[in-house]
Each structure stands twice: as C-alpha cells, then as structure tokens.
Design a protein around this motif. Structure first.
Motif, PDB file in Angstrom:
ATOM      1  N   GLU A 239       0.836  -1.199   0.000  1.00  0.00           N
ATOM      2  CA  GLU A 239       0.000   0.000   0.000  1.00  0.00           C
ATOM      3  C   GLU A 239       0.876   1.256   0.000  1.00  0.00           C
ATOM      4  N   GLY A 240       0.524   2.176  -0.846  1.00  0.00           N
ATOM      5  CA  GLY A 240       1.295   3.405  -0.955  1.00  0.00           C
ATOM      6  C   GLY A 240       2.422   3.319  -1.965  1.00  0.00           C
ATOM      7  N   MET A 241       2.752   2.106  -2.397  1.00  0.00           N
ATOM      8  CA  MET A 241       3.820   1.913  -3.379  1.00  0.00           C
ATOM      9  C   MET A 241       3.258   2.203  -4.777  1.00  0.00           C
ATOM     10  N   SER A 242       4.048   2.820  -5.595  1.00  0.00           N
ATOM     11  CA  SER A 242       3.640   3.061  -6.978  1.00  0.00           C
ATOM     12  C   SER A 242       3.740   1.763  -7.766  1.00  0.00           C
ATOM     13  N   TRP A 243       2.952   1.668  -8.815  1.00  0.00           N
ATOM     14  CA  TRP A 243       2.951   0.444  -9.600  1.00  0.00           C
ATOM     15  C   TRP A 243       2.668   0.728 -11.064  1.00  0.00           C
ATOM     16  N   ILE A 244       2.926  -0.287 -11.866  1.00  0.00           N
ATOM     17  CA  ILE A 244       2.726  -0.204 -13.307  1.00  0.00           C
ATOM     18  C   ILE A 244       2.179  -1.536 -13.799  1.00  0.00           C
ATOM     19  N   ARG A 245       1.322  -1.473 -14.818  1.00  0.00           N
ATOM     20  CA  ARG A 245       0.750  -2.699 -15.377  1.00  0.00           C
ATOM     21  C   ARG A 245       1.580  -3.194 -16.556  1.00  0.00           C
ATOM     22  N   TYR A 246       1.855  -4.479 -16.539  1.00  0.00           N
ATOM     23  CA  TYR A 246       2.624  -5.130 -17.598  1.00  0.00           C
ATOM     24  C   TYR A 246       2.003  -4.858 -18.972  1.00  0.00           C
ATOM     25  N   GLU A 247       0.685  -4.900 -19.044  1.00  0.00           N
ATOM     26  CA  GLU A 247      -0.002  -4.753 -20.332  1.00  0.00           C
ATOM     27  C   GLU A 247       0.273  -3.382 -20.953  1.00  0.00           C
ATOM     28  N   GLU A 248       0.352  -2.353 -20.126  1.00  0.00           N
ATOM     29  CA  GLU A 248       0.656  -1.023 -20.651  1.00  0.00           C
ATOM     30  C   GLU A 248       2.094  -0.976 -21.179  1.00  0.00           C
ATOM     31  N   PHE A 249       2.982  -1.629 -20.453  1.00  0.00           N
ATOM     32  CA  PHE A 249       4.375  -1.704 -20.899  1.00  0.00           C
ATOM     33  C   PHE A 249       4.460  -2.426 -22.243  1.00  0.00           C
TER      34      PHE A 249
END
Length: 162
Positions: free
Chosen positions: A48-58
């Motif tokens: 929680e509070g950590m930034s994240w990114i989605r593989y699909e967008e990459f």
C-alpha cells in the motif's frame, strides 16, 4: 539514498494461468483462482502506498513506459534500453518470452480453470478475483482481449502512468 519502490502487476488471470502452466501451483494446499487472488490482494495491502505499473501497458508502449519507469526510479541510462532487454534476466518469466516486447494473446484456458473462473464471476461482490481485477483496473472477462484494461479513475494515486 532513499529506496524507490515500484511494483509491476499483470492481469490476475494471466498470472494464474502462467503459474498453472509452470506447475508452481502445487506448492499450495489450495491453489484455485480465488485463493490466488486473495493472496495477491494481501500482497497489495503490504505494498500500500507503493507506486505500480501494469505489464499490459508496458507491452503496448515499451519505449514510452520504460522512459517513465526510468524517470520514476531516477535511473540514468542509454536510450537504447530495448537492445539490452534480452541480456537482463527478469523474474516471473511465464515461458512466453521474446527479445521483442509486445502484446501476446491470452493463453488458452483449460476446462477446469474455466469452471473456476465462471464460479468466481458468479459469486459477485464476494469474489476475490473480481475485487483484484477492479482494484488493478482489469476487465475480469476471460474472453477480453489485450490489454484487458478498464477505465478506472481510482487507479491514479499509486499508478505512475498518466
């Protein structure tokens, strides 16, 4: 130097299918989709509070997203990062890797797993699968096509993409 953390996520169904294909599900007493998603939700609580990114967008825009990742993580490097991807061993290799980052169709879903998915979709608001898909902004429909994303404005606070 402060630690900068970034979590990468992938559609729960695709993560689960890869886990099954690799045989990694045998390490758990209960290894159905709902339990897998419950564990992933617990992981997200811990992040929680950590930034994240989605593989699909990459996979849709690797160069652009890599630049955003580099900026977020304060990495300096060469612009030809994609040339070096093949030299980097990434964890979680689903066995569908390539030297080229790009979209891949969803793996076929075996009959028993389709039953698990149908059961998860029928349980509605108590479904861990639906909760996880909603939290990450993914379409839970197993027939959806890449990039499996929904328009979920609640994603903005921790999501590094704009």
């Amino acid at each position: 130097v402060p630690l900068i953390e970034l979590l990468s996520v992938r559609h729960p169904l695709d993560s689960w299918l890869s886990l099954l294909k690799k045989g990694w599900n045998h390490h758990f007493h209960t290894n159905d989709l709902e339990v897998f998603c419950s564990r992933a939700l617990n992981m997200l609580k811990g992040c929680e509070g950590m930034s994240w990114i989605r593989y699909e967008e990459f996979s849709l825009k690797p160069e652009e997203i890599q630049q955003e990742i580099n900026a977020f993580l304060q990495l300096r490097g060469e612009d030809s990062h994609t040339q070096n991807l093949r030299n980097i061993k990434l964890s979680g290799d689903s066995g569908r890797s390539s030297d080229v980052v790009g979209i891949r169709p969803r793996q076929s879903i075996p009959g028993k797993e389709l039953t698990d998915i149908d059961q998860s979709l029928k349980t509605g608001s108590s479904s861990q699968y639906l909760r996880l898909c909603n939290q990450l902004g993914y379409n839970p429909d197993p027939q959806a096509t890449h990039p499996f994303l929904t328009n979920n404005s609640a994603l903005k606070p921790n999501h590094i993409l704009h």
